[in-house]
Design an enzyme around this catalytic site. Structure first.
Site, PDB file in Angstrom:
ATOM      1  CE  LYS A 159      -2.026   2.949   2.778  1.00  0.00           C
ATOM      2  NZ  LYS A 159      -2.301   4.071   1.868  1.00  0.00           N
ATOM      3  N   GLY A 212       6.457   4.635   8.599  1.00  0.00           N
ATOM      4  CA  GLY A 212       5.608   5.810   8.747  1.00  0.00           C
ATOM      5  C   GLY A 212       5.793   6.410  10.122  1.00  0.00           C
ATOM      6  CB  SER A 213       3.698   8.764  11.987  1.00  0.00           C
ATOM      7  OG  SER A 213       2.477   8.049  11.961  1.00  0.00           O
ATOM      8  CB  THR A 214       6.330   7.116  16.421  1.00  0.00           C
ATOM      9  OG1 THR A 214       7.678   7.133  15.928  1.00  0.00           O
ATOM     10  CG2 THR A 214       6.305   6.374  17.744  1.00  0.00           C
ATOM     11  CB  VAL A 216       0.292   5.245  11.883  1.00  0.00           C
ATOM     12  CG1 VAL A 216      -0.329   4.094  11.105  1.00  0.00           C
ATOM     13  CG2 VAL A 216      -0.537   6.517  11.671  1.00  0.00           C
ATOM     14  N   GLY A 217       2.423   3.577  13.681  1.00  0.00           N
ATOM     15  CA  GLY A 217       3.181   2.338  13.902  1.00  0.00           C
ATOM     16  C   GLY A 217       2.787   1.650  15.200  1.00  0.00           C
ATOM     17  CD  GLU A 234      13.074   0.483   9.385  1.00  0.00           C
ATOM     18  OE1 GLU A 234      13.513   1.381  10.125  1.00  0.00           O
ATOM     19  OE2 GLU A 234      13.712  -0.552   9.110  1.00  0.00           O
ATOM     20  CB  CYS A 268      12.622   8.607   8.814  1.00  0.00           C
ATOM     21  SG  CYS A 268      13.523   7.614   7.633  1.00  0.00           S
ATOM     22  CD  GLU A 361       9.671  12.285  12.177  1.00  0.00           C
ATOM     23  OE1 GLU A 361       8.520  11.829  12.294  1.00  0.00           O
ATOM     24  OE2 GLU A 361      10.596  11.665  11.628  1.00  0.00           O
TER      25      GLU A 361
HETATM   26  P1  NAP Z   1       1.848   7.908   8.390  1.00  0.00           P
HETATM   27  O1  NAP Z   1       0.793   8.919   8.493  1.00  0.00           O
HETATM   28  O2  NAP Z   1       2.165   7.087   9.573  1.00  0.00           O
HETATM   29  O3  NAP Z   1       1.458   6.989   7.155  1.00  0.00           O
HETATM   30  C1  NAP Z   1       2.316   5.960   6.693  1.00  0.00           C
HETATM   31  C2  NAP Z   1       1.518   4.951   5.912  1.00  0.00           C
HETATM   32  O4  NAP Z   1       0.588   4.298   6.786  1.00  0.00           O
HETATM   33  C3  NAP Z   1       0.671   5.548   4.781  1.00  0.00           C
HETATM   34  O5  NAP Z   1       0.652   4.650   3.698  1.00  0.00           O
HETATM   35  C4  NAP Z   1      -0.697   5.649   5.438  1.00  0.00           C
HETATM   36  O6  NAP Z   1      -1.773   5.641   4.520  1.00  0.00           O
HETATM   37  C5  NAP Z   1      -0.732   4.380   6.265  1.00  0.00           C
HETATM   38  N1  NAP Z   1      -1.685   4.421   7.370  1.00  0.00           N
HETATM   39  C6  NAP Z   1      -2.209   5.509   7.992  1.00  0.00           C
HETATM   40  N2  NAP Z   1      -3.067   5.113   8.956  1.00  0.00           N
HETATM   41  C7  NAP Z   1      -3.089   3.763   8.943  1.00  0.00           C
HETATM   42  C8  NAP Z   1      -3.777   2.787   9.708  1.00  0.00           C
HETATM   43  N3  NAP Z   1      -4.595   3.097  10.690  1.00  0.00           N
HETATM   44  N4  NAP Z   1      -3.559   1.481   9.428  1.00  0.00           N
HETATM   45  C9  NAP Z   1      -2.704   1.125   8.446  1.00  0.00           C
HETATM   46  N5  NAP Z   1      -2.044   2.003   7.679  1.00  0.00           N
HETATM   47  C10 NAP Z   1      -2.216   3.310   7.947  1.00  0.00           C
HETATM   48  O7  NAP Z   1       3.230   8.549   7.923  1.00  0.00           O
HETATM   49  P2  NAP Z   1       3.440   9.598   6.742  1.00  0.00           P
HETATM   50  O8  NAP Z   1       2.819  10.864   7.196  1.00  0.00           O
HETATM   51  O9  NAP Z   1       3.065   9.009   5.440  1.00  0.00           O
HETATM   52  O10 NAP Z   1       5.049   9.667   6.707  1.00  0.00           O
HETATM   53  C11 NAP Z   1       5.802  10.432   7.596  1.00  0.00           C
HETATM   54  C12 NAP Z   1       6.333   9.579   8.729  1.00  0.00           C
HETATM   55  O11 NAP Z   1       7.050   8.446   8.249  1.00  0.00           O
HETATM   56  C13 NAP Z   1       7.323  10.324   9.589  1.00  0.00           C
HETATM   57  O12 NAP Z   1       7.042  10.125  10.941  1.00  0.00           O
HETATM   58  C14 NAP Z   1       8.659   9.676   9.233  1.00  0.00           C
HETATM   59  O13 NAP Z   1       9.645   9.764  10.225  1.00  0.00           O
HETATM   60  C15 NAP Z   1       8.277   8.296   8.954  1.00  0.00           C
HETATM   61  N6  NAP Z   1       9.294   7.657   8.109  1.00  0.00           N
HETATM   62  C16 NAP Z   1      10.086   6.672   8.647  1.00  0.00           C
HETATM   63  C17 NAP Z   1      11.079   6.090   7.875  1.00  0.00           C
HETATM   64  C18 NAP Z   1      11.987   5.012   8.436  1.00  0.00           C
HETATM   65  O14 NAP Z   1      12.554   4.269   7.649  1.00  0.00           O
HETATM   66  N7  NAP Z   1      12.141   4.890   9.750  1.00  0.00           N
HETATM   67  C19 NAP Z   1      11.234   6.482   6.551  1.00  0.00           C
HETATM   68  C20 NAP Z   1      10.413   7.490   6.045  1.00  0.00           C
HETATM   69  C21 NAP Z   1       9.438   8.046   6.831  1.00  0.00           C
HETATM   70  P3  NAP Z   1      -2.432   7.053   4.036  1.00  0.00           P
HETATM   71  O15 NAP Z   1      -1.446   7.659   3.140  1.00  0.00           O
HETATM   72  O16 NAP Z   1      -3.646   6.634   3.325  1.00  0.00           O
HETATM   73  O17 NAP Z   1      -2.700   7.857   5.270  1.00  0.00           O
END
Ligand code: NAP
Ligand code: MG
Length: 458
Positions: A159, A212-214, A216-217, A234, A268, A361
């Site tokens: 996804k 993604g974000s901590t 949602v993770g 991650e 990130c 962050e």
């Molecule tokens: P996010 O809001 O957590 O979303 C990440 C992914 O999860 C998206 O595909 C999102 O879909 C999906 N998602 C959202 N809610 C969900 C749920 N309840 N159940 C399952 N999936 C769900 O993060 P983001 O805003 O896209 O990205 C920014 C974050 O990613 C930052 O915190 C960044 O630090 C982190 N990040 C971490 C790394 C690493 O390798 N550690 C790398 C890059 C980014 P939708 O798009 O439809 O909301």
């Protein structure tokens, strides 16, 4: 009007705000059907001979290679990545596929000495793997998940983020063109709360790989607990860039903007807290100012551009909330005005280490600079957040480099550089930056279960 008719998501260009296209927002029954296809495809994929699986992955890599410009163009248009970075990212997908194409023929178990017979271990694929990708690096992060997952013999449902589905959707087509069987890699666009959530709850999905974000993770990990589903997470970061007085301070200042403003800070691994030793703090700031104003911000299609826009108007508002009217802005770079989600590189100093801007962050082009007294103080400040993903330290003292590298609680760290993620080496977070590791020589282990078999010789 059919109830299950898919909705549509409008996809926009963040540099202009213009609509590019629409993609389907899949419904839960459509996701279920895709997961069932993946489960069906797994039965055949897991028994493909290692050499044949390797060959298919190499063909997939070649297909990506042949479409580098197209994929890079999609990332520029849809994610606002600057063209130089976007080309690197498409090349990274190819390289990661090539690297893990060598794995099916080498993922060997062990023969363990035991009395009364022979004991051997096998790496068994898990089944369907769900990969959830953020908008920050849409195609590279997808590849870090699907390449080793496929190499280990799993099938994948992926996804992409709702805002940035285009490169992943195209990669899904290239997989089919390269000869991967139907159902082995499916890219499912739609909402996290629908598509992503179904990966968590559907029993045929045996592992989730989430970036993604901590916030949602955390909820995904809790959801996966119900079925004892394997997870790799991650998550976010607030990494430190530590500059000691004995470092090449000129070089550290010249490089510091690229350790945090790359991808407009939507990384990130962004080194969004610069810790500078007090004896060189003022000199470091004086050197940092021209380096920051030298960052070329603007049209991401232009070769010379170093930083593009933020991903969306909503994200722009979030980033801006960290720089209110009375924020301690030391200096700023420039950015275009007019349409698009633009925010200039911004340096905040002095900032209390407990302040929100120094703890949370921001995921935008905002960095705080904080002075420290000595080595112990630097380590204390570096570790003073819930995160632990990345980081850098600058010193000419090898002993200090080793001591501090070991003392900083982080998954990766670079000395005298801001080295980005390298596919040869493990990547992942400590503390609330995640769990598990991606990439590197052991990535397939996270997509396999070890089976132990004892054969009696009696
Ligand atoms: P996010 O809001 O957590 O979303 C990440 C992914 O999860 C998206 O595909 C999102 O879909 C999906 N998602 C959202 N809610 C969900 C749920 N309840 N159940 C399952 N999936 C769900 O993060 P983001 O805003 O896209 O990205 C920014 C974050 O990613 C930052 O915190 C960044 O630090 C982190 N990040 C971490 C790394 C690493 O390798 N550690 C790398 C890059 C980014 P939708 O798009 O439809 O909301
Ligand atoms: Mg989000």
């Amino acid at each position: 009007m059919q109830k299950n008719e898919p909705g549509l998501t409008v996809v926009r260009n963040p540099a202009t705000g213009e609509e590019i296209t629409t993609v389907p927002a899949l419904s839960e029954p459509e996701v279920d059907a895709a997961i069932e296809r993946a489960a069906g495809a797994f039965e055949a994929w897991k028994v493909v001979a290692p050499g044949d699986r390797a060959r298919l992955l190499r063909r997939f890599a070649a297909a990506v290679d042949a479409h580098t410009e197209e994929l890079a163009g999609l990332e520029v248009a849809n994610a606002g990545h600057v063209i130089g970075n976007a080309r690197w990212e498409a090349g990274n997908v190819r390289d990661v596929l090539e690297y893990y194409a060598a794995a099916p023929e080498r993922h060997s178990g062990r023969q363990i000495p035991v009395p009364g017979g022979v004991d051997i271990t096998f790496y068994e694929p898990l089944g369907v793997v769900g990969i959830i990708v953020p908008w920050s690096f849409p195609m590279a992060i997808a590849g870090w998940g699907f390449a080793p997952a496929l190499a280990a013999g799993n099938t994948v449902v992926l996804k992409p983020a709702e805002l940035t589905p285009l490169s992943a959707l195209r990669i899904g087509e290239l997989a089919l063109e390269a000869g991967l069987p139907e159902g082995v890699l499916q890219v499912l666009s739609g909402k996290g709360s629908v598509v992503g959530q179904r990966f968590v709850t559907h029993p045929a999905v045996r592992k989730l790989c989430f970036t993604g974000s901590t916030e949602v993770g955390r909820s995904i990990m809790a959801g996966c607990a119900d079925q004892v589903k394997r997870v790799t997470l991650e998550l976010g970061g607030k990494s430190a860039n530590i500059v000691f007085a004995d470092a090449d301070v000129e070089l550290a200042a010249a490089r510091a903007p690229y350790g945090v403003f790359d991808n407009a800070g939507q990384d990130c691994c962004a080194r969004s807290r610069i810790l500078a030793q007090r004896s060189v703090y003022e000199r470091f700031l004086a050197l940092l100012e021209p380096a920051v104003s030298g960052v070329v911000v603007g049209d991401p299609t232009q070769e010379a551009t170093e930083m593009g826009p933020l991903i969306s108007p909503a994200h722009l508002a979030t980033v801006a909330s960290f720089v209110p009217e009375d924020a301690p802005v030391a200096f700023r770079g420039s950015c275009p005005s007019g349409p698009g989600n633009w925010f200039a590189p911004t340096v905040l100093a002095p900032v209390d280490p407990k302040h929100r801007a120094a703890q949370e962050e921001i995921f935008g082009p905002v960095v705080v600079v904080i002075p420290f007294e000595d080595e112990a103080d630097a380590v204390r400040l570096a570790n003073d957040t819930p995160y632990g993903l990345s980081g850098s330290l600058w010193t000419r003292d090898i002993g200090r480099a080793l001591r501090v590298a070991r003392a900083v609680e982080t998954g990766t760290l670079s000395v005298n550089s801001h080295s980005s993620v390298r596919y040869w080496t493990p990547f992942g977070g400590a503390k609330q930056s995640g769990i598990g590791r991606e990439l590197g020589p052991d990535a397939l282990d996270a997509f396999s279960d070890v089976k132990n078999v004892f054969i009696s010789s009696d």
